[in-house]
Design a protein around this motif. Sequence first.
Motif, PDB file in Angstrom:
ATOM      1  N   LEU A 252      25.896   2.464  32.196  1.00 41.08           N
ATOM      2  CA  LEU A 252      26.216   3.422  31.142  1.00 41.08           C
ATOM      3  C   LEU A 252      27.212   4.433  31.689  1.00 41.08           C
ATOM      4  O   LEU A 252      26.981   5.030  32.745  1.00 41.08           O
ATOM      5  N   ILE A 253      28.312   4.615  30.991  1.00 43.29           N
ATOM      6  CA  ILE A 253      29.343   5.571  31.391  1.00 43.29           C
ATOM      7  C   ILE A 253      29.344   6.692  30.363  1.00 43.29           C
ATOM      8  O   ILE A 253      29.572   6.452  29.181  1.00 43.29           O
ATOM      9  N   ASN A 254      29.068   7.893  30.800  1.00 43.36           N
ATOM     10  CA  ASN A 254      28.867   9.006  29.884  1.00 43.36           C
ATOM     11  C   ASN A 254      29.541  10.261  30.432  1.00 43.36           C
ATOM     12  O   ASN A 254      29.143  10.741  31.486  1.00 43.36           O
ATOM     13  N   PRO A 255      30.579  10.759  29.778  1.00 40.22           N
ATOM     14  CA  PRO A 255      31.248  10.292  28.563  1.00 40.22           C
ATOM     15  C   PRO A 255      31.910   8.923  28.744  1.00 40.22           C
ATOM     16  O   PRO A 255      32.245   8.536  29.849  1.00 40.22           O
ATOM     17  N   HIS A 256      32.087   8.246  27.637  1.00 44.09           N
ATOM     18  CA  HIS A 256      32.522   6.855  27.655  1.00 44.09           C
ATOM     19  C   HIS A 256      34.023   6.734  27.843  1.00 44.09           C
ATOM     20  O   HIS A 256      34.793   7.530  27.325  1.00 44.09           O
ATOM     21  N   ASN A 257      34.404   5.739  28.602  1.00 44.96           N
ATOM     22  CA  ASN A 257      35.814   5.382  28.787  1.00 44.96           C
ATOM     23  C   ASN A 257      35.968   3.934  28.329  1.00 44.96           C
ATOM     24  O   ASN A 257      35.336   3.052  28.913  1.00 44.96           O
ATOM     25  N   PRO A 258      36.720   3.655  27.253  1.00 45.70           N
ATOM     26  CA  PRO A 258      37.804   4.448  26.669  1.00 45.70           C
ATOM     27  C   PRO A 258      37.483   5.188  25.370  1.00 45.70           C
ATOM     28  O   PRO A 258      38.374   5.770  24.769  1.00 45.70           O
ATOM     29  N   LEU A 259      36.241   5.144  24.905  1.00 44.48           N
ATOM     30  CA  LEU A 259      35.965   5.676  23.568  1.00 44.48           C
ATOM     31  C   LEU A 259      35.907   7.195  23.523  1.00 44.48           C
ATOM     32  O   LEU A 259      36.153   7.792  22.480  1.00 44.48           O
ATOM     33  N   GLY A 260      35.542   7.829  24.634  1.00 41.58           N
ATOM     34  CA  GLY A 260      35.389   9.276  24.635  1.00 41.58           C
ATOM     35  C   GLY A 260      34.069   9.751  24.060  1.00 41.58           C
ATOM     36  O   GLY A 260      33.842  10.956  23.934  1.00 41.58           O
ATOM     37  N   ASP A 261      33.168   8.819  23.688  1.00 42.77           N
ATOM     38  CA  ASP A 261      31.867   9.202  23.145  1.00 42.77           C
ATOM     39  C   ASP A 261      31.005   9.863  24.214  1.00 42.77           C
ATOM     40  O   ASP A 261      31.111   9.551  25.405  1.00 42.77           O
ATOM     41  N   ILE A 262      30.124  10.746  23.776  1.00 41.17           N
ATOM     42  CA  ILE A 262      29.102  11.316  24.639  1.00 41.17           C
ATOM     43  C   ILE A 262      27.744  10.875  24.092  1.00 41.17           C
ATOM     44  O   ILE A 262      27.414  11.158  22.934  1.00 41.17           O
ATOM     45  N   TYR A 263      26.980  10.158  24.900  1.00 45.71           N
ATOM     46  CA  TYR A 263      25.654   9.750  24.462  1.00 45.71           C
ATOM     47  C   TYR A 263      24.751  10.973  24.338  1.00 45.71           C
ATOM     48  O   TYR A 263      24.721  11.833  25.214  1.00 45.71           O
ATOM     49  N   SER A 264      24.007  11.045  23.258  1.00 42.41           N
ATOM     50  CA  SER A 264      23.059  12.141  23.081  1.00 42.41           C
ATOM     51  C   SER A 264      21.849  11.918  23.986  1.00 42.41           C
ATOM     52  O   SER A 264      21.591  10.797  24.437  1.00 42.41           O
ATOM     53  N   PRO A 265      21.083  12.976  24.274  1.00 40.35           N
ATOM     54  CA  PRO A 265      19.865  12.790  25.069  1.00 40.35           C
ATOM     55  C   PRO A 265      18.933  11.739  24.478  1.00 40.35           C
ATOM     56  O   PRO A 265      18.326  10.952  25.208  1.00 40.35           O
ATOM     57  N   GLY A 266      18.825  11.723  23.154  1.00 34.16           N
ATOM     58  CA  GLY A 266      17.959  10.736  22.513  1.00 34.16           C
ATOM     59  C   GLY A 266      18.452   9.318  22.719  1.00 34.16           C
ATOM     60  O   GLY A 266      17.658   8.399  22.968  1.00 34.16           O
ATOM     61  N   GLU A 267      19.773   9.128  22.595  1.00 31.29           N
ATOM     62  CA  GLU A 267      20.330   7.793  22.826  1.00 31.29           C
ATOM     63  C   GLU A 267      20.116   7.352  24.260  1.00 31.29           C
ATOM     64  O   GLU A 267      19.717   6.212  24.525  1.00 31.29           O
ATOM     65  N   ALA A 367      50.405  12.349  11.414  1.00 32.68           N
ATOM     66  CA  ALA A 367      51.692  12.317  10.730  1.00 32.68           C
ATOM     67  C   ALA A 367      52.201  10.887  10.567  1.00 32.68           C
ATOM     68  O   ALA A 367      52.901  10.570   9.593  1.00 32.68           O
ATOM     69  N   LEU A 368      51.857  10.041  11.518  1.00 37.54           N
ATOM     70  CA  LEU A 368      52.250   8.634  11.446  1.00 37.54           C
ATOM     71  C   LEU A 368      51.276   7.797  10.618  1.00 37.54           C
ATOM     72  O   LEU A 368      51.514   6.609  10.397  1.00 37.54           O
ATOM     73  N   GLY A 369      50.177   8.393  10.188  1.00 34.65           N
ATOM     74  CA  GLY A 369      49.186   7.654   9.412  1.00 34.65           C
ATOM     75  C   GLY A 369      48.407   6.662  10.248  1.00 34.65           C
ATOM     76  O   GLY A 369      48.000   5.595   9.751  1.00 34.65           O
ATOM     77  N   ILE A 370      48.185   6.985  11.503  1.00 38.11           N
ATOM     78  CA  ILE A 370      47.503   6.074  12.421  1.00 38.11           C
ATOM     79  C   ILE A 370      46.043   6.493  12.559  1.00 38.11           C
ATOM     80  O   ILE A 370      45.762   7.622  12.979  1.00 38.11           O
ATOM     81  N   PRO A 371      45.104   5.621  12.245  1.00 37.67           N
ATOM     82  CA  PRO A 371      43.685   5.941  12.454  1.00 37.67           C
ATOM     83  C   PRO A 371      43.373   6.008  13.951  1.00 37.67           C
ATOM     84  O   PRO A 371      43.993   5.325  14.766  1.00 37.67           O
ATOM     85  N   PHE A 372      42.409   6.829  14.298  1.00 32.14           N
ATOM     86  CA  PHE A 372      42.022   6.929  15.704  1.00 32.14           C
ATOM     87  C   PHE A 372      40.606   7.469  15.802  1.00 32.14           C
ATOM     88  O   PHE A 372      40.089   8.099  14.877  1.00 32.14           O
ATOM     89  N   LEU A 373      39.995   7.191  16.934  1.00 33.84           N
ATOM     90  CA  LEU A 373      38.711   7.794  17.283  1.00 33.84           C
ATOM     91  C   LEU A 373      38.966   8.791  18.397  1.00 33.84           C
ATOM     92  O   LEU A 373      39.707   8.510  19.329  1.00 33.84           O
ATOM     93  N   SER A 374      38.338   9.919  18.303  1.00 29.94           N
ATOM     94  CA  SER A 374      38.495  10.918  19.343  1.00 29.94           C
ATOM     95  C   SER A 374      37.137  11.524  19.614  1.00 29.94           C
ATOM     96  O   SER A 374      36.633  12.317  18.821  1.00 29.94           O
ATOM     97  N   GLY A 375      36.522  11.101  20.713  1.00 31.86           N
ATOM     98  CA  GLY A 375      35.191  11.584  21.041  1.00 31.86           C
ATOM     99  C   GLY A 375      35.220  13.008  21.545  1.00 31.86           C
ATOM    100  O   GLY A 375      36.222  13.704  21.506  1.00 31.86           O
ATOM    101  N   GLY A 376      34.085  13.448  22.068  1.00 31.10           N
ATOM    102  CA  GLY A 376      33.971  14.823  22.489  1.00 31.10           C
ATOM    103  C   GLY A 376      34.421  15.080  23.901  1.00 31.10           C
ATOM    104  O   GLY A 376      34.322  16.203  24.386  1.00 31.10           O
ATOM    105  N   ALA A 377      34.920  14.061  24.592  1.00 33.36           N
ATOM    106  CA  ALA A 377      35.295  14.234  25.994  1.00 33.36           C
ATOM    107  C   ALA A 377      36.376  13.234  26.351  1.00 33.36           C
ATOM    108  O   ALA A 377      36.753  12.376  25.554  1.00 33.36           O
ATOM    109  N   GLY A 378      36.873  13.353  27.567  1.00 37.08           N
ATOM    110  CA  GLY A 378      37.883  12.411  28.038  1.00 37.08           C
ATOM    111  C   GLY A 378      39.282  12.961  27.907  1.00 37.08           C
ATOM    112  O   GLY A 378      39.523  14.025  27.331  1.00 37.08           O
ATOM    113  N   PHE A 379      40.221  12.200  28.454  1.00 32.88           N
ATOM    114  CA  PHE A 379      41.637  12.569  28.441  1.00 32.88           C
ATOM    115  C   PHE A 379      42.434  11.671  27.505  1.00 32.88           C
ATOM    116  O   PHE A 379      43.656  11.624  27.590  1.00 32.88           O
TER     117      PHE A 379
END
Length: 470
Positions: A252-267, A367-379
């Motif tokens: 488990l990588i927390n925060p996640h690379n490449p998604l940028g997600d942060i697992y909650s304590p419950g997860e 501006a380009l109309g590109i969907p993206f996910l941006s988690g709570g962490a990461g670069f």
Amino acid sequence: MFTLPQEESRAPATGLGSASTRDSNYGDGLERERSRKPDQKLPEFCAVGDPAAMFSSNSSYLSSRGGIIKWFWDSAEEGYRTYHMDEYDEDKNPSGIINLGTSENKLCFDLLSRRLSQSDMLRVEPSLLQYPDWRGHLFLREEVARFLSFYCKSPAPLKPENVVVLNGCASLFSALATVLCEVGEAFLIPAPYYGAITQHVCLYGNVRLVCVHLDSEVTGLDTRPFQLTVEKLEMALQRAHSEGVKVKGLILINPHNPLGDIYSPGELRDYLEFAKRLPDPQRTHVMWATSKDFGMSGLRFGTLYTENRDVATAVASLCRYHGLSGLVQYQMAQLLQDRDWINQVYLPENHARLKAAHTYVTGELRALGIPFLSGGAGFFIWVDLRKYLPEATFKEEMLLWRCFLDNKVLLSCGKTFECKEPGWFRLVFSDKAHRLCLGMQRVRQVLEGKSQAAEARSSHQSQEPRSQHR
């Protein structure tokens, strides 16, 4: 964070994962994996059999293991080598390649340079020039324990005797895989994942990865794209068992690379209970490094925290091959204990600069109309470019990746993260404004060109029936 090793084959009991404390993702900094030729297939380490048997070395000088090691180097080098041959420099090479593919924080070198150059960092004494305790000097392990206890909000103080220090998390992955698994055994890992982990666990330990494939589909109000669930872990585990693969742990990588997600304590609790049906400190091993949190990937500092003395001792035995110099250990201890600088200077300024860069890039994407996910962490931002692929194939993803590279901007395509959906890219935003602006201009040029080409194809196709009718 790491999850646990296990004795039983029912569920993973040894898990590898990494924990970081603030606005950073886990990663080793050895980011060449991100630029592997997208059309080059990874060895099938998730299948039954010995990975070494799948290769025959094309060199009479190499063992079969050496052939695999060379293959990883050769296959990962195209984008990285091309970048270094034509690296952007504002004055010397303004038409060079902008690197938005390597997950490094380039925003705070001025702060770090000033702090690491201060007089308290420059101490030299005999003990720092001699062979150390291979686990790391006690003064550093004490500082690591205090630092992680404070910033990770540990319910009880962490113990220095449970700390082992190595030169980066790549070495830690290799060491843990080697001491926890037999040859050919495997770890579960949610995919997409930081692709270099494949070689980290394989090259020394000959350990494989079993992907827990995640997708972008949202199935309900309480779900999110690429969400990990216990049900998906169970399915991947059963698939591995059906193929005769023994799974020894969960990464488990927390925060996640490449998604940028942060697992909650419950997860995290759910995943740990899956791994051993109840969280077990003896089977949970935590990794942390300064590459991301402090933007110092070149310093090569990583640390293991484990309450399992056998694991700590086995990893420490490998530290004689992966240790840090005494001078670097002293610098790290000085840095970690300087809470005033960390809290009042580095963290606020680092956060502000990252936020500004993130705001700029997400604005450009919108501006380009590109969907993206941006988690709570990461670069980085996980960007959905599927609409720019004429066909939903990894071949088309590769062609788009090469188009970016040809137009002097380096990104990481989804295939290098074992994403099962073609068309996702990781875009790193933690760079200086002038490079980020130029990089995004080049991204825009490529995508606008793709859109125009698609419109031309559509127009041509719509006109063909009329011309035939005439």
